[in-house]
Scaffold this active site. Structure first.
Site, PDB file in Angstrom:
ATOM      1  N   GLN A   1      -4.384  10.437   5.383  1.00 51.23           N
ATOM      2  CA  GLN A   1      -3.039  10.036   5.780  1.00 51.23           C
ATOM      3  C   GLN A   1      -2.691   8.712   5.085  1.00 51.23           C
ATOM      4  O   GLN A   1      -3.574   7.999   4.592  1.00 51.23           O
ATOM      5  CB  GLN A   1      -3.021   9.923   7.317  1.00 51.23           C
ATOM      6  CG  GLN A   1      -1.752   9.415   7.937  1.00 51.23           C
ATOM      7  CD  GLN A   1      -1.783   7.922   8.152  1.00 51.23           C
ATOM      8  OE1 GLN A   1      -2.840   7.309   8.143  1.00 51.23           O
ATOM      9  NE2 GLN A   1      -0.619   7.324   8.342  1.00 51.23           N
TER      10      GLN A   1
ATOM     11  N   TRP B   1       0.851  -1.181   0.000  1.00 54.55           N
ATOM     12  CA  TRP B   1       0.000   0.000   0.000  1.00 54.55           C
ATOM     13  C   TRP B   1       0.881   1.221   0.000  1.00 54.55           C
ATOM     14  O   TRP B   1       1.859   1.226   0.745  1.00 54.55           O
ATOM     15  CB  TRP B   1      -0.906  -0.020   1.255  1.00 54.55           C
ATOM     16  CG  TRP B   1      -1.905   1.094   1.281  1.00 54.55           C
ATOM     17  CD1 TRP B   1      -1.875   2.204   2.060  1.00 54.55           C
ATOM     18  CD2 TRP B   1      -3.078   1.186   0.486  1.00 54.55           C
ATOM     19  NE1 TRP B   1      -2.950   2.994   1.793  1.00 54.55           N
ATOM     20  CE2 TRP B   1      -3.719   2.392   0.823  1.00 54.55           C
ATOM     21  CE3 TRP B   1      -3.643   0.384  -0.512  1.00 54.55           C
ATOM     22  CZ2 TRP B   1      -4.902   2.807   0.217  1.00 54.55           C
ATOM     23  CZ3 TRP B   1      -4.818   0.795  -1.096  1.00 54.55           C
ATOM     24  CH2 TRP B   1      -5.441   2.004  -0.722  1.00 54.55           C
TER      25      TRP B   1
ATOM     26  N   SER C   1      -2.068   5.653   5.549  1.00 53.91           N
ATOM     27  CA  SER C   1      -2.633   4.310   5.763  1.00 53.91           C
ATOM     28  C   SER C   1      -4.106   4.248   5.365  1.00 53.91           C
ATOM     29  O   SER C   1      -4.715   3.180   5.402  1.00 53.91           O
ATOM     30  CB  SER C   1      -2.484   3.902   7.233  1.00 53.91           C
ATOM     31  OG  SER C   1      -3.326   4.699   8.044  1.00 53.91           O
ATOM     32  N   LYS C   2      -4.685   5.400   5.009  1.00 47.02           N
ATOM     33  CA  LYS C   2      -6.135   5.448   4.764  1.00 47.02           C
ATOM     34  C   LYS C   2      -6.487   5.061   3.315  1.00 47.02           C
ATOM     35  O   LYS C   2      -5.630   5.037   2.447  1.00 47.02           O
ATOM     36  CB  LYS C   2      -6.668   6.861   5.072  1.00 47.02           C
ATOM     37  CG  LYS C   2      -6.366   7.328   6.489  1.00 47.02           C
ATOM     38  CD  LYS C   2      -7.036   6.446   7.527  1.00 47.02           C
ATOM     39  CE  LYS C   2      -6.932   7.040   8.926  1.00 47.02           C
ATOM     40  NZ  LYS C   2      -5.561   7.168   9.439  1.00 47.02           N
ATOM     41  N   ASN C   3      -7.778   4.806   3.097  1.00 46.24           N
ATOM     42  CA  ASN C   3      -8.226   4.327   1.782  1.00 46.24           C
ATOM     43  C   ASN C   3      -7.986   5.351   0.672  1.00 46.24           C
ATOM     44  O   ASN C   3      -7.734   4.990  -0.454  1.00 46.24           O
ATOM     45  CB  ASN C   3      -9.722   3.992   1.811  1.00 46.24           C
ATOM     46  CG  ASN C   3     -10.023   2.934   2.837  1.00 46.24           C
ATOM     47  OD1 ASN C   3      -9.568   3.015   3.965  1.00 46.24           O
ATOM     48  ND2 ASN C   3     -10.784   1.936   2.459  1.00 46.24           N
TER      49      ASN C   3
END
Ligand SMILES: Cc1ncc(COP(=O)(O)O)c(C=O)c1O
Length: 218
Positions: free
Chosen positions: A193, A20, A195-197
Site C-alpha cells: 500500500q 513519498w 505508505s509502505k516501503n
C-alpha cells in the site's frame, strides 16, 4: 539552552522532508513497458510471476502469491491455512485494523492480547492466558518492521497446536535470527500500500513454505 524554533529560535531543519513515494525513470520505464506490452493482467503478463518469485526468494520463502492488498492477503491466508468459522485467533490489540478485521472476514473471532510496551509486539505470555478450547491461531504483527518474538510464538503454537499467520505488512526485509520473516509461521502477509516501503499504490503478497497453503491461497 537555545530557543525552540516555535518560540523564534533558529530551526534545525530548513528544507522540507522528502515526499513519498520516491520515484524516477526506472519506475516510468517499467510501467511503460507493461502498458506497451498490452499484457496488463497476471493471466498473460510475466511481471506478477517474476515479482512473486523474487520477493519470496528475498524473504526466504518457497511460495509467493500476490494479492490486491495486505488485507486481502491476510484474509486469504487465514482460509488457506484452514482457520474459519468459530475459531479464535490471538492478535495484538495494537495494530492496524486489518489484522483483526481479516480474522472476522474469515469467519473467525479475533481475541485481543496486550502488547509488550518495550517492543509494541504481542506479549506471548499474555497470549497464553487467553487460550481457550476454541483457539486455533495466532497472528503476531511485526510492528513497524520490528519482528515479534517468533521463538516464543512458535513455542506457544507448538504447545497448543496453533496455526501461525504472520502479519508482516510493515516488515519487508525484517529478519528473525538471520531468517527473513513471512514464512516462519504457516504463512505471512505483506502490504504494498502507498505508505509502505515497497509502494504499488495498493497491493499485497502471501508468503509460505507450505505447498498446500500456497495451493489453497492461489
Ligand atoms: C499491520 C498491518 N496489517 C495489515 C495492513 C493492511 O494492508 P493493506 O493496507 O495493503 O490492505 C497494514 C497496512 O496498511 C498494516 O500496517
Amino acid at each position: 539552552m537555545s530557543t525552540l524554533a516555535i518560540n523564534g529560535g533558529t530551526p534545525v531543519r530548513t528544507e522540507p522532508f522528502p515526499v513519498w513515494p520516491i520515484w524516477g525513470d526506472e519506475e516510468i520505464n517499467a510501467l511503460t513497458q507493461v502498458v506497451k506490452s498490452g499484457k496488463w493482467g497476471s493471466l498473460s503478463g510475466e511481471k506478477t510471476g517474476e515479482f512473486e518469485h523474487m520477493f519470496a526468494q528475498y524473504q526466504d520463502a518457497k511460495h509467493g502469491i500476490l494479492t490486491n492488498s495486505g488485507t486481502t492477503a491476510l484474509r486469504l491466508a487465514l482460509t488457506a491455512a484452514d482457520i474459519g468459522r468459530g475459531d479464535e485467533v490471538l492478535v495484538p490489540a495494537y495494530t492496524f485494523i486489518a489484522s483483526a478485521s481479516s480474522i472476522i472476514d474469515a469467519g473467525a473471532i479475533p481475541i485481543f492480547v496486550d502488547i509488550d510496551p518495550n517492543t509494541y509486539n504481542i506479549d506471548v505470555a499474555k497470549a497464553e492466558e487467553r487460550i481457550t478450547d476454541k483457539t486455533r491461531g495466532i497472528m503476531p504483527v511485526h510492528f513497524a518492521g520490528r519482528p515479534a518474538d517468533l521463538d516464543a510464538v512458535l513455542a506457544l503454537a507448538e504447545k497448543h497446536n496453533l496455526i501461525v499467520i504472520e502479519d508482516a505488512a510493515q516488515a519487508w526485509g525484517s529478519e528473525w535470527k538471520g531468517k527473513r520473516v513471512g514464512a516462519i509461521g504457516a504463512a505471512g502477509c505483506f502490504s504494498f500500500q502507498s505508505s509502505k516501503n515497497i509502494n504499488a499504490g495498493e497491493g499485497g503478497i502471501i508468503l509460505t513454505n507450505d505447498d498446500l497453503v500456497a495451493k489453497m491461497a492461489r
